[in-house]
Design a protein around this motif. Structure first.
Motif, PDB file in Angstrom:
ATOM      1  N   GLY A  91       0.853  -1.183   0.000  1.00  0.00           N
ATOM      2  CA  GLY A  91       0.000   0.000   0.000  1.00  0.00           C
ATOM      3  C   GLY A  91       0.889   1.233   0.000  1.00  0.00           C
ATOM      4  N   ARG A  92       0.722   2.070   1.005  1.00  0.00           N
ATOM      5  CA  ARG A  92       1.554   3.275   1.110  1.00  0.00           C
ATOM      6  C   ARG A  92       2.745   3.062   2.035  1.00  0.00           C
ATOM      7  NH1 ARG A  92      -0.583   7.987  -0.807  1.00  0.00           N
ATOM      8  NH2 ARG A  92       0.252   9.307   0.838  1.00  0.00           N
ATOM      9  N   ARG A  93       2.847   1.911   2.659  1.00  0.00           N
ATOM     10  CA  ARG A  93       3.945   1.647   3.589  1.00  0.00           C
ATOM     11  C   ARG A  93       5.142   1.049   2.866  1.00  0.00           C
ATOM     12  NH1 ARG A  93       3.725   4.007   8.441  1.00  0.00           N
ATOM     13  NH2 ARG A  93       4.836   2.324   9.442  1.00  0.00           N
ATOM     14  N   ILE A  94       6.323   1.566   3.184  1.00  0.00           N
ATOM     15  CA  ILE A  94       7.561   1.012   2.648  1.00  0.00           C
ATOM     16  C   ILE A  94       7.924  -0.176   3.530  1.00  0.00           C
ATOM     17  CG2 ILE A  94      10.013   1.429   2.238  1.00  0.00           C
ATOM     18  CD1 ILE A  94       9.252   4.438   1.925  1.00  0.00           C
ATOM     19  N   VAL A  95       8.090  -1.342   2.918  1.00  0.00           N
ATOM     20  CA  VAL A  95       8.443  -2.544   3.676  1.00  0.00           C
ATOM     21  C   VAL A  95       9.939  -2.821   3.605  1.00  0.00           C
ATOM     22  CG1 VAL A  95       6.166  -3.606   3.540  1.00  0.00           C
ATOM     23  CG2 VAL A  95       7.837  -4.051   1.738  1.00  0.00           C
ATOM     24  N   GLN A  96      10.592  -2.233   2.594  1.00  0.00           N
ATOM     25  CA  GLN A  96      12.032  -2.444   2.425  1.00  0.00           C
ATOM     26  C   GLN A  96      12.540  -1.383   1.461  1.00  0.00           C
ATOM     27  OE1 GLN A  96      12.893  -6.302   0.845  1.00  0.00           O
ATOM     28  NE2 GLN A  96      14.993  -5.808   0.354  1.00  0.00           N
ATOM     29  N   LEU A 107      11.670   5.214  -5.584  1.00  0.00           N
ATOM     30  CA  LEU A 107      10.802   5.065  -4.413  1.00  0.00           C
ATOM     31  C   LEU A 107      10.731   6.372  -3.631  1.00  0.00           C
ATOM     32  CD1 LEU A 107       9.095   3.164  -2.592  1.00  0.00           C
ATOM     33  CD2 LEU A 107      11.217   2.641  -1.376  1.00  0.00           C
ATOM     34  N   LEU A 108      11.856   7.025  -3.450  1.00  0.00           N
ATOM     35  CA  LEU A 108      11.885   8.287  -2.707  1.00  0.00           C
ATOM     36  C   LEU A 108      11.173   9.405  -3.470  1.00  0.00           C
ATOM     37  CD1 LEU A 108      15.503   8.039  -1.323  1.00  0.00           C
ATOM     38  CD2 LEU A 108      13.376   7.881   0.004  1.00  0.00           C
ATOM     39  N   GLU A 109      11.270   9.404  -4.782  1.00  0.00           N
ATOM     40  CA  GLU A 109      10.524  10.385  -5.576  1.00  0.00           C
ATOM     41  C   GLU A 109       9.028  10.197  -5.375  1.00  0.00           C
ATOM     42  OE1 GLU A 109      11.985   9.728  -9.558  1.00  0.00           O
ATOM     43  OE2 GLU A 109      13.694  11.076  -9.272  1.00  0.00           O
ATOM     44  N   TRP A 110       8.612   8.935  -5.312  1.00  0.00           N
ATOM     45  CA  TRP A 110       7.197   8.640  -5.067  1.00  0.00           C
ATOM     46  C   TRP A 110       6.787   9.162  -3.689  1.00  0.00           C
ATOM     47  CZ3 TRP A 110       5.275   5.308  -1.252  1.00  0.00           C
ATOM     48  CH2 TRP A 110       3.883   5.148  -1.279  1.00  0.00           C
ATOM     49  N   VAL A 111       7.612   8.903  -2.661  1.00  0.00           N
ATOM     50  CA  VAL A 111       7.299   9.376  -1.302  1.00  0.00           C
ATOM     51  C   VAL A 111       7.191  10.896  -1.301  1.00  0.00           C
ATOM     52  CG1 VAL A 111       8.172   9.606   1.063  1.00  0.00           C
ATOM     53  CG2 VAL A 111       8.309   7.399  -0.100  1.00  0.00           C
ATOM     54  N   ALA A 112       8.170  11.572  -1.909  1.00  0.00           N
ATOM     55  CA  ALA A 112       8.164  13.035  -1.929  1.00  0.00           C
ATOM     56  C   ALA A 112       6.899  13.571  -2.603  1.00  0.00           C
ATOM     57  CB  ALA A 112       9.412  13.556  -2.636  1.00  0.00           C
TER      58      ALA A 112
END
Length: 166
Positions: A91-96, A107-112
């Motif tokens: 989902g929205r949680r990073i697992v690794q 992945l970090l671009e997506w979070v930002a």
């Protein structure tokens, strides 16, 4: 074979007559004697149900277990393989965090993009509240975002800004 065919196989196993004939087929035995003990109408229903399961086929009047049928059934019901950064999220949680720098950046671009609006200014507490939705170690995610130039920190560390270009 569709993903729902496993239900037809389970239905076969739920019927004593069908299960008996199917067991003979799986063991490589002739199901003829078992079928001969059944009434003609029952025999027809058993035969039809076995063929409808997709695991049994008619080979010139003889019932046989279809090669590869079980593998196909398992493959059809297997969950889809996740691709890209989806592999590192639930989902929205990073697992690794990805080991690959390119995937980590993606992945970090997506979070930002999900956590902050371009040009938005927040204090550390505000950034942590937003990043907490993605990972419990907000300091780590914040540091990664700064290190990848996706988030700027003021010299005194009191304000964080997502650049409009990112």
């Amino acid at each position: 074979m569709s993903a729902l065919d496993w239900r037809r196989l389970v239905a076969v196993l739920a019927s004593q007559d069908q299960r008996t004939v199917f067991a003979h087929l799986l063991l490589g035995q002739d199901p003829g004697p078992a079928l001969a003990e059944m009434k003609p109408k029952t025999r027809g229903k058993v035969r039809a149900a076995l063929l409808a399961s997709g695991v049994v086929e008619d080979d010139d009047g003889a019932l046989t277990v279809r090669d590869g049928a079980f593998k196909e059934m398992l493959a059809a019901s297997a969950p889809a393989r996740r691709e890209g950064i989806e592999r590192f999220r639930n989902g929205r949680r990073i697992v690794q965090f990805p080991a690959s720098p390119a995937e980590r950046r993606e992945l970090l671009e997506w979070v930002a993009s999900e956590a902050l609006e371009p040009g938005e200014q927040l204090d550390e507490r505000g950034v942590n509240e937003r990043l907490g939705e993605f990972h419990p170690d907000t300091a780590l995610v914040r540091r990664y975002l700064v290190d990848h130039d996706l988030l700027r920190r003021s010299p005194d560390g009191s304000v964080y800004v997502r650049d409009a270009a990112n």
